[in-house]
Design a protein around this motif. Sequence first.
Motif, PDB file in Angstrom:
ATOM      1  N   ASP A   1     139.460  74.488 135.387  1.00  0.00           N
ATOM      2  CA  ASP A   1     140.704  73.748 135.565  1.00  0.00           C
ATOM      3  C   ASP A   1     141.555  74.477 136.604  1.00  0.00           C
ATOM      4  N   LEU A   2     141.760  73.858 137.747  1.00  0.00           N
ATOM      5  CA  LEU A   2     142.477  74.508 138.843  1.00  0.00           C
ATOM      6  C   LEU A   2     143.924  74.039 138.954  1.00  0.00           C
ATOM      7  N   LYS A   3     144.369  73.186 138.033  1.00  0.00           N
ATOM      8  CA  LYS A   3     145.713  72.621 138.160  1.00  0.00           C
ATOM      9  C   LYS A   3     146.801  73.680 138.091  1.00  0.00           C
ATOM     10  N   ASN A   4     146.525  74.779 137.362  1.00  0.00           N
ATOM     11  CA  ASN A   4     147.552  75.822 137.261  1.00  0.00           C
ATOM     12  C   ASN A   4     147.789  76.533 138.583  1.00  0.00           C
ATOM     13  N   LEU A   5     146.912  76.290 139.576  1.00  0.00           N
ATOM     14  CA  LEU A   5     147.084  76.919 140.889  1.00  0.00           C
ATOM     15  C   LEU A   5     147.965  76.078 141.821  1.00  0.00           C
ATOM     16  N   GLU A   6     148.290  74.864 141.413  1.00  0.00           N
ATOM     17  CA  GLU A   6     149.044  73.966 142.304  1.00  0.00           C
ATOM     18  C   GLU A   6     150.348  74.587 142.810  1.00  0.00           C
ATOM     19  N   PRO A   7     151.127  75.290 141.966  1.00  0.00           N
ATOM     20  CA  PRO A   7     152.371  75.889 142.491  1.00  0.00           C
ATOM     21  C   PRO A   7     152.124  76.951 143.554  1.00  0.00           C
ATOM     22  N   MET A   8     150.912  77.477 143.631  1.00  0.00           N
ATOM     23  CA  MET A   8     150.609  78.533 144.602  1.00  0.00           C
ATOM     24  C   MET A   8     150.128  77.988 145.936  1.00  0.00           C
ATOM     25  N   LEU A   9     149.919  76.686 146.035  1.00  0.00           N
ATOM     26  CA  LEU A   9     149.446  76.110 147.292  1.00  0.00           C
ATOM     27  C   LEU A   9     150.502  76.279 148.381  1.00  0.00           C
ATOM     28  N   PRO A  10     150.114  76.683 149.575  1.00  0.00           N
ATOM     29  CA  PRO A  10     151.093  76.770 150.671  1.00  0.00           C
ATOM     30  C   PRO A  10     151.537  75.379 151.093  1.00  0.00           C
TER      31      PRO A  10
END
Length: 318
Positions: A304-313
């Motif tokens: 699940d990669l959704k928790n990385l969304e805030p880290m997207l440039p």
Amino acid sequence: MSSSQRVTIVTAGLLLVFLLSAVLSLRQVDHLRTGSSLQEVLYISSPKALKRLSLGYDGLMADIYWTRAVQYFGGHHNTGNENYNLLAPLLNITTYLDPHLLVAYEFGANFLAPPPPNGAGLPHEAIQLVERGIRANPDKWKLYYNLGFIYYLELRDYKKAAEAFEQGSHLPDAHPAVRILAANMAQHAGNIEMSRMLWATTLETTPNKQIKLNALAHLRALQTEAEITILGQRIDMFHQRTGRFPVSFAELKSAGLLAGIPVDPNGRPFKLMTGGRIEVQHPEDLPFLTMGLPPGYEPDKVPDLKNLEPMLPPDRPR
């Protein structure tokens, strides 16, 4: 009845037959829903036949098949199904109907190349797809980049990867990193920095959110593995000096081998285990990691990669 009327009637009849065939073909494609069999869609397996039946609506038919390819991949990926045997035929049909549908080459190759469960595990089919795209669109640098990416990461063929990057680097608007990749490939093939540059370029240049998240997750894994490698070297130095392994990072710091307590990309301290082995605290938060995993740890098949969304440039203007 005059000859012109007969010609008109015959022509109208033929047009009606072709229209009916096209409608039936489109309806057959549209029958695909979640849980349906794609065998129904591919009962017309010949791209040439579909092109004739489309009556000039090649682009529309290509869009339909591309949508179905995305649904097919997404459905299998989300359920952990590792059998993607219909993905390559769907992409082949899509790109035959519309050779200039760049998204089908770029993202289609991303679906095909990686090993399951993150892809179909068909890197050679992915290469054939991208090479077909290059023949139809020789001025698109991203296709050469995608080709080099597959050769490098999936096949470890550094020579062919360098050739692909070199060709793409000379095209208009090519990303500067492609030229660097081409120049450094032979010297630094296979090291972490080259992989990091590839994923960083993918993160910066792709418009697809899921691929961005995938690239970000790989970059975080590479960062973690680089940190673990450095820590391992410091532990070896301590072992050589003292004849034993350190019992804590504080001991390494006191020996002048560390500046502080090392942490992973999530800000959590690493764990120093017996025998100098390094582990991460929460491996489930670092998908694609290959080092620092607890013994017997089995990663999720579909992270699940959704928790990385805030880290997207933020997206850059193009």
